[in-house]
Design a protein around this motif. Structure first.
Motif: not given
Length: 166
Positions: A92-98, A109-112, A124-127, A131-135
């Motif tokens: 899971p990613p941390g907080p990001s301005p992205d 859904v919140d995504w980075i 990448t799902t946030y929170g 986490a799930v990543e889509v490329v």
């Protein structure tokens, strides 16, 4: 041996022969099915990935058909070399301005969102944990908008949010 039994045996053996012949024809066709290579995420064995994987759509962006993958908790839509890929169980990613909230009929859904220098998009799902990543490779974005990310909300929402974009 009575005539009826001989006839029944002959039918059974010809039926068995037809079944065996059909199997010989089906196996090569199954071997031709496209499989897209994927790398499983670190936490791919997380049981919370199962409901996500089961709820994924069969088609993305109207014409990208779901394809087979060779790794646990992965999915792909499109053709090898030009496929959208999904992995459940990424860190899971941390907080990001992205961080961006994507609204859809299935929910938000919140995504980075990251755009690579080569034109690859990574969502990448946030929170949510796992986490799930889509490329999304540039070969897909040449002819498709990335708005189909909203089509994954129903599946991704099987992992409840614990944080939101700020």
């Amino acid at each position: 041996m009575p005539r009826v039994l001989r006839r029944a045996r002959a039918l059974m053996s010809s039926r068995a022969a037809r079944t065996a012949a059909l199997g010989v024809l089906v196996l090569p066709l199954a071997a031709c099915a496209t499989t897209i290579g994927a790398t499983p995420a670190e936490d791919a064995a997380n049981p919370d990935c199962a409901p996500v994987m089961l709820a994924l759509p069969d088609v993305l962006a109207g014409d990208l058909d779901k394809a087979k993958t060779n790794a646990q908790a992965t999915a792909a839509w499109g053709e090898p070399g030009a496929a959208v890929t999904l992995r459940c169980g990424v860190t899971p990613p941390g907080p990001s301005p992205d961080c961006q909230r994507v609204e859809s009929p299935a929910g938000a859904v919140d995504w980075i969102v990251e755009a690579g220098k080569d034109g690859t998009w990574r969502f990448t799902t946030y929170g949510r944990e796992p986490a799930v990543e889509v490329v999304v490779p540039p070969s897909v974005t040449e002819s498709h908008s990335t708005s189909f990310i909203g089509d994954l909300a129903q599946a991704v929402s099987n992992v409840p949010p614990t944080a939101q974009c700020t």
